[in-house]
Design a protein around this motif. Structure first.
Motif, short mmCIF file in Angstrom:
data_model
loop_
_atom_site.label_atom_id
_atom_site.label_comp_id
_atom_site.label_asym_id
_atom_site.label_seq_id
_atom_site.Cartn_x
_atom_site.Cartn_y
_atom_site.Cartn_z
N GLY A 7 0.83 -1.19 0.00
CA GLY A 7 0.00 0.00 0.00
C GLY A 7 0.86 1.23 0.00
N PRO B 154 -3.78 4.23 1.85
CA PRO B 154 -4.58 2.99 1.80
C PRO B 154 -3.69 1.75 1.63
CG PRO B 154 -4.71 4.17 -0.29
CD PRO B 154 -3.94 5.05 0.65
N THR B 155 -4.18 0.62 2.11
CA THR B 155 -3.51 -0.67 1.93
C THR B 155 -4.26 -1.46 0.87
OG1 THR B 155 -2.91 -0.63 4.24
CG2 THR B 155 -2.76 -2.75 3.13
#
Lengths: 254, 327
Positions: B145, B150-151
């Motif tokens: 990410g 965000p991942t």
């Protein structure tokens, strides 16, 4: 007024603290052959390399056919051009080196068609046809498949000239093109250059061949210690130099 | 020009013909007593070794014969070969990228490559392998990410880092550091004029690298890369510490059970020797392929015996070729 092929204004160039060009002004008209002469270390070759942006100048302005070399001027500020832009401009300027610098892993024909195909995106057929035409002009027909190592220095230099011409340049730069050659091979290269000059090519030639300068050049410029000392028609500069430094140089080489 | 050349070739010596009888000397050649003694000594040593190989029953050649083409050994050999090929290929790729980074005018790129090479050449490969094997102790979770963002993907390190993945990762990352120096050496060795004339023709940096520099550098890069591959083949035996069933580990598991240690180590050695021989052979042909001019080529026998006839020496023929082209 016709835009000069080369317009140089107060160009300076240093390597670290050593200033090798100390304010060069020069103009070359289209179709003119300009010879740059002078002692080693006077900055002739560096100046030549600034013209196609192989070296970056530190100050001044350098225009080729009215276009600034290596930079773009917007609202009084200079912006460095991208690699791609610089390459596009270099493609219009041919250069011939003292040590030929042919691509060792390519045949004569491959050497010549490489840049037209990769840079100008010419088709292979077209590039080959033009390459053969040019090879014939420099007297090297039938050498297409030879490799640089199999050629004499004079032949290699003529291939190098052909390679530069294959890009259909508007200006040709020669950096001591005959200095690395055996004396007996100098003539064939100078002959090819003279033919080129007669065809109307604009040429800037750094050379020690005063005979060539006298016969072919429209102007001779004498440089010393990073400055232009004297400039004018060949008979005037070579035979009747006004400056003391010029006089002493020519008294030794002529 | 032809006339000039032929004048040069004849020269003053051959223009006055020397009678052939006078040139033949009936001199007694030097007697190399030292060499004779050394030869006799080596022959004796060889005889002793051959005799013991045949007569010493503890070599147990029968068992060697039983195992050499047995299923588990061949499986181990397969894994060893896969590890060698994959790790070497990735290593070469990493090496090229690092070499280009090191030669970049961007200082951050150049320095990053330097630190990479410094790190991977400066620590033992065995330590690196064990380190990667235990990486989950440092990072139990692995996620892809944007930092602080965000991942996209997340997974358990132990599931992701299998012994095989560790082996490939460890061997390839380490190899990349060595290949980087080899590739850099090849690139730096190309005359600066080559890239300069390419630039003057309007070729971009990448075009110059791809079309002009790398093809010429390959010739210099191939021989040491061959050596690296042979080295890699044997280095893969280190993965036995990861309990990965390569050639050596397979043999170890068998003799741990049967105590046939020497025969199994003989089996392993014979396989390594065999593959190395094949690689050496391949390297020779690759090298010859990249030698310009067929006249400079030598045969494989000439190479291993070190005998290259003087009349075939490359430079002489090169000159003859040049003279032929000059007229």
């Amino acid at each position: 007024m016709i835009e000069p092929a080369l317009r140089v204004e107060a160009v300076r160039k240093s390597y670290g603290h050593v200033e090798v060009l100390k304010g060069i002004d020069m103009q070359v008209k289209p179709g003119e052959v300009a010879c740059l002469v002078g002692p080693s270390g006077s900055g002739k070759s560096t100046f030549l390399r600034c013209i196609n942006h192989l070296e970056k100048i530190n100050s001044g302005r350098l225009y080729v056919h009215g276009e600034l070399v290596g930079y773009q001027e917007k609202k009084g500020r200079l912006y460095e051009l991208s690699d791609r832009e610089v390459c596009r401009k270099r493609a219009e300027i041919g250069m011939v080196f003292q040590s030929f610098n042919l691509f060792q892993h390519m045949s004569v024909l491959e050497n010549i068609i490489e840049a037209p195909m990769k840079v100008l995106k010419t088709s292979k057929e077209e590039a080959v046809i033009y390459a053969r035409e040019l090879l014939e002009l420099v007297g090297l027909s039938g050498r297409e498949e030879s490799y640089p190592k199999q050629l004499s220095g004079g032949q290699q230099q003529r291939v190098a000239i052909t390679r530069a011409l294959a890009m259909r340049p508007k200006l040709m730069l020669f950096d001591e093109p005959t200095s690395a050659l055996d004396p007996e091979l100098v003539g064939e290269v100078l002959a090819a250059m003279q033919d080129l000059a007669n065809s109307g090519m604009t040429m800037i030639v750094v050379t020690h061949e005063m005979g060539f300068a006298r016969k072919v050049a429209d102007s001779v410029t004498f440089m010393d210690a990073g400055l232009i000392v004297e400039s004018g028609p060949p008979d005037q500069v070579l035979d009747n130099p006004q400056n003391e430094r010029t006089q002493s140089f020519f008294s030794k080489v002529l | 020009m032809t006339r000039l050349d032929s004048n040069k070739e004849q020269g003053p010596i051959s223009s006055t013909p020397v009678s052939s009888e006078a040139t033949i000397l009936n001199a007694v050649p030097i007697r190399h007593y030292g060499r004779w003694i050394a030869t006799i000594f080596l022959l004796l040593v060889a005889m002793v070794m051959v005799k013991s190989l045949i007569t010493n029953p503890r070599f147990r050649w029968g068992i060697v014969g039983d195992y050499i083409t047995s299923e588990p050994i061949l499986d181990g050999l397969r894994l060893t070969l896969i590890l060698t090929v994959v790790a070497q290929l990735i290593g070469i790729l990493i090496g090229i990228i690092l070499a280009i980074m090191r030669l970049s005018s961007n200082r951050v790129l150049a320095r990053a490559a330097w630190i990479y090479i410094w790190f991977f050449r400066g620590t033992p490969l065995l330590v690196q392998l064990i380190f990667w094997y235990n990486i989950s102790a440092l990072y139990p979770e692995i996620a892809i990410g944007i930092p602080f963002g965000p991942t996209f993907w997340q997974g358990n390190a132990n599931d992701l880092i299998t012994p095989f993945a560790v082996a490939i990762l460890g061997l390839a990352l380490n190899e990349g550091a060595y290949m980087a120096e080899i590739v850099r050496g090849g690139i730096v060795g190309i005359d600066h004029g080559q890239s300069e004339s390419a630039k003057a023709l309007g070729m971009t940096h990448m075009q110059t690298l791809r079309r002009i520099i790398l093809p010429q550098a390959v010739k210099v890069i191939i021989p040491p890369t061959g050596n690296q591959t042979i080295l890699m083949l044997k280095t893969t035996s280190l993965v036995s510490v990861l309990a990965l069933a390569d050639l050596l580990y397979t043999a170890q598991t068998i003799y741990a059970r049967t105590f046939e240690t020497m025969p199994l180590l003989t089996v392993v050695s014979l396989w390594y020797l065999g593959i190395t021989s094949v690689l050496t052979f391949g390297q020779f042909f690759l090298e010859r392929h990249f030698t310009e001019g067929k006249q400079d080529r030598i045969t494989f026998t000439q190479r291993i015996t070190g005998r290259v006839s003087m009349s075939k020496s490359g430079s002489e023929l090169g000159q003859a070729e040049r003279a032929k082209h000059n007229d």
